[in-house]
Design a protein around this motif. Structure first.
Motif, PDB file in Angstrom:
ATOM      1  N   GLN A 165      -0.458  -5.884   5.750  1.00 39.84           N
ATOM      2  CA  GLN A 165      -1.745  -4.868   4.818  1.00 39.84           C
ATOM      3  C   GLN A 165      -2.886  -4.041   5.468  1.00 39.84           C
ATOM      4  O   GLN A 165      -3.393  -3.030   4.675  1.00 39.84           O
ATOM      5  CB  GLN A 165      -2.917  -6.082   4.721  1.00 39.84           C
ATOM      6  CG  GLN A 165      -2.347  -7.596   3.291  1.00 39.84           C
ATOM      7  CD  GLN A 165      -3.404  -8.873   2.903  1.00 39.84           C
ATOM      8  OE1 GLN A 165      -4.455  -8.838   4.287  1.00 39.84           O
ATOM      9  NE2 GLN A 165      -3.185  -9.899   2.289  1.00 39.84           N
ATOM     10  N   ALA A 168      -0.756  -0.802   4.744  1.00 44.78           N
ATOM     11  CA  ALA A 168      -1.091  -0.404   3.426  1.00 44.78           C
ATOM     12  C   ALA A 168      -2.345   0.358   3.309  1.00 44.78           C
ATOM     13  O   ALA A 168      -2.879   1.525   2.515  1.00 44.78           O
ATOM     14  CB  ALA A 168      -1.033  -1.595   3.172  1.00 44.78           C
ATOM     15  N   CYS A 169      -3.867  -0.197   4.600  1.00 43.03           N
ATOM     16  CA  CYS A 169      -4.983   0.313   4.533  1.00 43.03           C
ATOM     17  C   CYS A 169      -4.610   1.661   5.173  1.00 43.03           C
ATOM     18  O   CYS A 169      -5.495   2.947   4.970  1.00 43.03           O
ATOM     19  CB  CYS A 169      -6.019  -0.237   5.057  1.00 43.03           C
ATOM     20  SG  CYS A 169      -6.184  -1.924   4.493  1.00 43.03           S
ATOM     21  N   LYS A 172      -3.331   4.054   2.747  1.00 43.08           N
ATOM     22  CA  LYS A 172      -4.188   4.222   1.880  1.00 43.08           C
ATOM     23  C   LYS A 172      -5.249   5.553   2.404  1.00 43.08           C
ATOM     24  O   LYS A 172      -5.522   6.997   1.809  1.00 43.08           O
ATOM     25  CB  LYS A 172      -5.107   3.654   1.406  1.00 43.08           C
ATOM     26  CG  LYS A 172      -5.748   3.667   0.172  1.00 43.08           C
ATOM     27  CD  LYS A 172      -6.882   1.995  -0.494  1.00 43.08           C
ATOM     28  CE  LYS A 172      -7.758   2.467  -1.292  1.00 43.08           C
ATOM     29  NZ  LYS A 172      -8.171   1.264  -1.366  1.00 43.08           N
ATOM     30  N   LEU A 173      -5.591   5.622   2.968  1.00 47.19           N
ATOM     31  CA  LEU A 173      -6.054   6.209   4.041  1.00 47.19           C
ATOM     32  C   LEU A 173      -6.040   7.677   4.486  1.00 47.19           C
ATOM     33  O   LEU A 173      -6.629   8.478   3.675  1.00 47.19           O
ATOM     34  CB  LEU A 173      -6.879   5.684   5.120  1.00 47.19           C
ATOM     35  CG  LEU A 173      -7.933   4.482   5.559  1.00 47.19           C
ATOM     36  CD1 LEU A 173      -8.377   3.567   6.944  1.00 47.19           C
ATOM     37  CD2 LEU A 173      -9.708   4.571   5.075  1.00 47.19           C
ATOM     38  N   ILE A 175      -3.733   9.108   2.948  1.00 46.00           N
ATOM     39  CA  ILE A 175      -3.269   9.286   1.355  1.00 46.00           C
ATOM     40  C   ILE A 175      -4.743   9.881   1.218  1.00 46.00           C
ATOM     41  O   ILE A 175      -4.887  11.307   0.029  1.00 46.00           O
ATOM     42  CB  ILE A 175      -3.080   8.536   0.418  1.00 46.00           C
ATOM     43  CG1 ILE A 175      -1.677   8.534   0.017  1.00 46.00           C
ATOM     44  CG2 ILE A 175      -2.305   9.407  -1.330  1.00 46.00           C
ATOM     45  CD1 ILE A 175      -1.176   6.861  -0.072  1.00 46.00           C
ATOM     46  N   GLN A 176      -5.568   9.855   1.077  1.00 47.36           N
ATOM     47  CA  GLN A 176      -7.382   9.824   0.975  1.00 47.36           C
ATOM     48  C   GLN A 176      -7.648  11.363   2.187  1.00 47.36           C
ATOM     49  O   GLN A 176      -8.278  12.333   1.513  1.00 47.36           O
ATOM     50  CB  GLN A 176      -7.899   8.883   1.162  1.00 47.36           C
ATOM     51  CG  GLN A 176      -8.295   8.100   0.359  1.00 47.36           C
ATOM     52  CD  GLN A 176      -9.135   6.779  -0.017  1.00 47.36           C
ATOM     53  OE1 GLN A 176      -9.900   6.446   1.069  1.00 47.36           O
ATOM     54  NE2 GLN A 176      -8.919   5.721  -0.360  1.00 47.36           N
TER      55      GLN A 176
END
Length: 200
Positions: A165, A168-169, A172-173, A175-176
């Motif tokens: 997890q 995954a976080c 996500k960061l 990608i942003q």
């Protein structure tokens, strides 16, 4: 997508697969690898390098805005000076570690890569997927099944495991907020195998 959709060992299939993706700008998270738990030999080194070479060529045919490549702390070898940082000396002592460093180098130096490239060097990862082969998962199942864990050696060897997890976080960061460079994706806190068993 997994290997059933696209076998990155096959150059033409790889190119054709990526060309059939959306023409919109995309971020690619590249995880394809011959795992060291599957094979850790000269042939697996060549196969890991071939997969990345095929990927480099294939991605040049589509609109890639960012690449996130999963590497490994194995590029530092099995006995690096702790704590490890991004400046720690590269000293692979396995075919897998050498393969990962070769792949990093090719991605970072290829003229076909024209977007931000994030290289994530990860330690052992654990979580709860059906195919979790981590030492942490192995310890959990041994405790559940046998009520004990068998450790070879003193158990003093230090390990830093990160949860799926948290990985995954981080993706996500990234990608942003794309990052062009290399990062060690670790907790920064190492525990001995005995300490990990005691925690479990």
């Amino acid at each position: 997508f997994g290997s059933q959709e696209c076998n990155f060992m096959k150059r033409e299939q790889c190119i054709r697969f990526l060309k059939n993706l959306s023409p919109e700008p995309c971020t690619i998270v590249f995880l394809a690898v011959i795992s060291k738990w599957l094979r850790n030999n000269y042939e697996s080194l060549l196969e890991n390098i071939a997969m990345v070479n095929n990927f480099i060529e294939a991605q040049s045919h589509i609109n890639v805005k960012q690449i996130i490549y999963f590497s490994s702390v194995d590029v530092y070898g099995t006995a690096p000076v702790l704590p490890i940082s991004e400046e720690t000396k590269i000293d692979p002592d396995s075919w897998f570690g050498l393969a990962k460093y070769c792949c990093e180098w090719e991605l970072g130096h290829s003229p076909l890569i024209k977007c931000p490239l994030t290289v994530l060097r990860i330690p052992g990862v654990y979580g709860n997927p059906y195919n979790d082969r981590s030492a942490v998962s192995k310890f959990i199942y041994e405790i559940k099944d046998k009520g004990r864990v068998e450790i070879f050696g003193s158990g003093a060897i230090l390990r830093d495991y990160i949860h799926t997890q948290d990985v995954a976080c981080m993706i996500k960061l990234l990608i942003q907020r794309p990052y062009d460079g290399m990062l060690n994706l670790t907790t920064g806190s190492s525990n001995s195998l005995l300490e990990i068993v005691e925690i479990i």
